[in-house]
Structures are given as C-alpha cells and as structure tokens.
Design an enzyme around this catalytic site. Sequence first.
Site, short mmCIF file in Angstrom:
data_model
loop_
_atom_site.label_atom_id
_atom_site.label_comp_id
_atom_site.label_asym_id
_atom_site.label_seq_id
_atom_site.Cartn_x
_atom_site.Cartn_y
_atom_site.Cartn_z
N GLU A 137 -24.84 8.38 -14.14
CA GLU A 137 -24.12 7.43 -15.01
C GLU A 137 -24.33 7.94 -16.42
O GLU A 137 -25.43 7.86 -16.95
CB GLU A 137 -24.67 6.02 -14.79
CG GLU A 137 -23.71 4.95 -15.26
CD GLU A 137 -24.03 4.48 -16.65
OE1 GLU A 137 -23.47 5.09 -17.60
OE2 GLU A 137 -24.81 3.55 -16.80
N GLU A 169 -19.67 10.89 -28.35
CA GLU A 169 -20.41 9.63 -28.21
C GLU A 169 -21.46 9.56 -29.32
O GLU A 169 -22.33 10.42 -29.41
CB GLU A 169 -21.09 9.57 -26.84
CG GLU A 169 -21.79 8.25 -26.62
CD GLU A 169 -22.43 8.13 -25.24
OE1 GLU A 169 -23.09 9.08 -24.81
OE2 GLU A 169 -22.25 7.06 -24.62
N CYS A 212 -23.84 2.77 -23.35
CA CYS A 212 -22.93 3.79 -22.81
C CYS A 212 -21.50 3.28 -22.70
O CYS A 212 -20.56 4.03 -22.84
CB CYS A 212 -23.44 4.30 -21.48
SG CYS A 212 -23.78 2.99 -20.32
N LYS A 233 -39.03 7.62 -13.66
CA LYS A 233 -39.45 8.16 -14.95
C LYS A 233 -38.71 7.44 -16.07
O LYS A 233 -37.51 7.67 -16.29
CB LYS A 233 -39.20 9.67 -15.06
CG LYS A 233 -40.00 10.21 -16.26
CD LYS A 233 -39.42 11.45 -16.86
CE LYS A 233 -38.28 11.22 -17.81
NZ LYS A 233 -38.60 10.50 -19.05
P1 ADP Z 1 -30.40 9.73 -24.46
O1 ADP Z 1 -29.39 10.63 -25.12
O2 ADP Z 1 -29.94 8.37 -24.16
O3 ADP Z 1 -31.79 9.85 -25.03
P2 ADP Z 1 -31.05 11.56 -22.47
O4 ADP Z 1 -29.99 11.98 -21.55
O5 ADP Z 1 -31.54 12.49 -23.51
O6 ADP Z 1 -30.52 10.25 -23.05
O7 ADP Z 1 -32.32 11.04 -21.68
C1 ADP Z 1 -32.22 10.14 -20.61
C2 ADP Z 1 -33.41 10.36 -19.69
O8 ADP Z 1 -33.36 11.70 -19.19
C3 ADP Z 1 -34.78 10.23 -20.37
O9 ADP Z 1 -35.66 9.58 -19.44
C4 ADP Z 1 -35.18 11.66 -20.61
O10 ADP Z 1 -36.58 11.85 -20.67
C5 ADP Z 1 -34.62 12.34 -19.37
N1 ADP Z 1 -34.39 13.79 -19.49
C6 ADP Z 1 -34.07 14.50 -20.59
N2 ADP Z 1 -33.96 15.82 -20.30
C7 ADP Z 1 -34.20 15.95 -18.97
C8 ADP Z 1 -34.22 17.06 -18.05
N3 ADP Z 1 -33.98 18.30 -18.45
N4 ADP Z 1 -34.49 16.82 -16.75
C9 ADP Z 1 -34.72 15.56 -16.33
N5 ADP Z 1 -34.73 14.48 -17.13
C10 ADP Z 1 -34.47 14.66 -18.44
#
Ligand code: ADP
Length: 490
Positions: A259, A392, A293, A184
């Site tokens: 990570e 961060e 990161c 995904k």
């Molecule tokens: P960033 O802060 O870099 O946007 P996120 O941690 O918000 O990173 O998102 C990283 C990935 O995790 C994206 O692909 C996002 O769609 C996915 N994501 C966000 N929330 C969830 C969740 N509750 N369960 C699974 N995947 C998620």
Amino acid sequence: MTPALQQEIQVTGKLFIGGEFRAAVSEKTFEVTNPARESHLMAVSEGAAADIDLAVKAAQKAFSEGPWPKMSAAERGRLLWKIGDLLLENADELARIETLNNGKPIFESRQIDLPAAAACFHYYAGWTTKIHGETIPVPGNFLNYTLREPLGVCGAIIPWNFPLLMAAWKLAPALATGNTVVLKPAEQTPLTALKLAEILRQAGLPAGVVNIVPGFGPTAGAALVQHPGVAKIAFTGSTEVGKQIMREASGTLKKLSLELGGKSPNIVFADADLDAAVRGAITGIFYGKGEVCMAGSRLLIEQSAHDAFMEKLVERASKMAIGDPLHPKTRIGALVSAAQMNKVLGYIDAGNREGARLVTGGERALVDGKGYFVKPAIFDGVANSMKIAREEIFGPVLATIEFRDLHDAIEQANQTMYGLAAAVWTRDIKKAHRAARALQAGTVWINNYNMLDAASPFGGYKMSGFGRELGQHALDLYTQVKSVWVDLSE
Ligand code: ADP
C-alpha cells in the site's frame, strides 16, 4: 516536555520477542522525539538483522507448536475481540502517546485512530469462524475439497503517519487467519506498537504469535524482507521503498501486499454543494497534516466555480487551528520530523519557482517557540505537469487545478502514476457514477472524503500498490488454498 507528560509515556522501550521485552542483541538504542516540542521522548532498543532472526524463529515456533495452532477459530475470535476491547479501555493513554510521538492532533488520535484500530480487531474477530474451504463437483469417483490455510510467519512493515492504526490493519487479518507476525514499526514512531505489545500479552495472545521489532528500514526492515522464514510481507509506505521491497523479496519469492503513495484528485463540479465540497477539500488535504497516503492533494475545480470556491476554501484554511497537538481544539499538529518539514518546505519553494500562486500558508509556524509546524498551504493556478502536482508531498500542501468538463476532469485526474483514491463532488448522480467508473483509483468517494471502514476494502491501482487491505478481501492476503483429492472408487 513537562514532568507530568513524561509520566504519561509508560512504554517499555524494548523489542517484544517471544512474549518478552528484551534489549537488542547489539544493545544499541535510538532516540524517539516529540516533533511538537523538538524534544527527546525516550530511547528505544534498535532491532537489526540478529533481532529479526530471533523474532522470526519465535514466530515460526508459535506457528507450529504450542497453543496458537491448536486454538479453535472461535477462541481466536474471542481473543481478537478482547484486543479490540483493551484498545478502547486504554484509548486515552494510547492516543496521548500517539500524539506526543507523531505530532498529530489529539482530536485525531483519540477520536479517529483509536476507535478505528479497535474496530479493526472487532471486525476481524467476526471473521475467524467464517473462513473455510469448499467442496468442488469434479468428474469421476473423487471427492475434491479445499482447505484455506494460513501462510505462516507474516512480516509487517508500517509507516509513521498512522502508527497504531497501520499495526491494526496488518495484525487483525493476519491473526484472524491463524498466522503469526513480526511487525517492524517506523523508526520515527515505535511507541504505540510497543504499548500494543503489552495489550496483546494482557489479552492472552500466546508468546511469539506477535513479535515487534523497532528499528530502521535498511537494517531491520530489509532483514525481515529477505528472511527465508518469512512467508509474506505486508508493507505500507512510500512507492520508492515499495519498489525496493519488491526487489528484495524476489530472492525468496515472498508473497507481497503493498500500500504505497498517492496523489489523489479531489474533483469539484460547479453543480456540487460547494460548502460541503469546501469542507471535504479541507479534510481531504489537511487531515493528519497532509501526511496521509490518500490525501486529496490535487484539487480539480470546474472553471465556472473556481472563484467562489477558492474564496471560501482559502478563508477556511487560513483559520485552521495550529497549536499544541495535545490541545483538543488543535486541528493542525506538527509534522513528524525536521526532515519531513524540510521536505515539505522544499516542495513549497518548488511550487513558487514553477509559477503556481501560493494563496495562503506555506511557511513554518512555531507553537510556544518550537515545533515542526507548517501553515496549511494552498497553491492556485497549478498545472498538472508541475512537480507539486506530480509528486507526493506528504504534507499540508494543496495544488489547485482547473478543468473544463467531465472529460477534461477525468483525463487530468488519471494523469498520474498513482491510483490510491479519488473524490467527486456533484449533485448530478449520473455524472458522479460515470466519474467513479472512469477514475483509476482503489477508492472513490462521492460527495465525501476520507471515509474508511474495517469492512470496506482499501488499496491502490497503478503505482499505489496491490492487494486489498480491510474487509473480506484482506483474508486473501493472509491465506493460501490447498486442493485435496480423495479417491472414492470401490
Ligand atoms: P515514509 O516515506 O512514509 O517514511 P518509508 O517508505 O520511507 O515511508 O518507510 C515506511 C516503512 O518502511 C518504515 O517502517 C521504514 O523503516 C521501512 N523501510 C524503509 N526502507 C526499507 C527497506 N529498504 N526495506 C524494508 N523496510 C524499509
């Protein structure tokens, strides 16, 4: 976007499931944008729970039936090598798509991301034939040996900062060890992953071995984490979402590798080659617009070198080329979205309010009247307890903190919940290695910053996550060991 650029985005904006491109079950789509132009790039099918279920079923089938489980390790290796070659053959197009979608300079996507993604497939191509069990000298009349087996369907959830490279980090070791995958991509940046789907098909990867389902975190992402048919989740993203994934994965006790975020200290001693350290501090925080990161977002500088160092640093930062990300000379591109830009500008306000001194940059910039650009920002006089030193930011904002000696530097460096990376700049070999031992971080750079290689493990200490990606260590994330006992008695 000009018509010429539009033509360059030849991506099927559909889900890739069971070797075919298809619309979402809901038939919904979502908008993907170009952050440098604040413009629409294309509509992409929006995967959700029903699509994840189809993708997991396709991956389960490919894992247990058909050509994939019958393929020899050597054949699997040749396939991975071919994917690496095809990434290089299509590097110009992929890099352009990455830059248009993420806003990162083409210099980075073409010269770093693309070669690194290809190298990751080439590296793991070599591992396929070298993954094996062991025979163990047990007492009695028994033969005991181990089998190193794939896990099954692995779910990969990746962020928007290195869209193609993160896909490579997850797919290459998962495939080298014989798993199948549902990937995904981040909702902001699904395009290179979909282009990669075409490459996987062209390379001859059997249908269903890799399935790619763009969609949002709380819907598609959460469905993947909760799906009982998924054996493992490999996640890269924020620490907050990492915690949520850990909770969601507990229902099915999935294996996890996370990570997560960082607030990495970049420590400059007065005896360092200061020009090299200035260059390192600049790439440490401003590479990838700071949306990295492992960004060196806390610069720890020895008091006696502070003034000379800051002068050089500020001069260099203020001259960094902000511009059209597609221009080869651009070094600072657009932040990925309006939301990210506003978050970064919010932190800059917080730094000012907390009494840190903004010595350069920090305001929004426009290129040809548009775009989510932020001028490289350096705060001086920061205390490690301030918000801009603790959280961060994920943007081009550097917090400069002074220290007295090695002990003080290490203490401040480790005073964070994160532990992804750290760097030390010094000409004193003993001091460098003592610091490397004392720093609580998964990667320590001595007199360099941001070095990575497919062969060298990468991952976090503390709340930066667990599990090591890349290198031999990643093979452990995607395999399980079976102990087999054979009775040899007469
Ligand atoms: P960033 O802060 O870099 O946007 P996120 O941690 O918000 O990173 O998102 C990283 C990935 O995790 C994206 O692909 C996002 O769609 C996915 N994501 C966000 N929330 C969830 C969740 N509750 N369960 C699974 N995947 C998620």
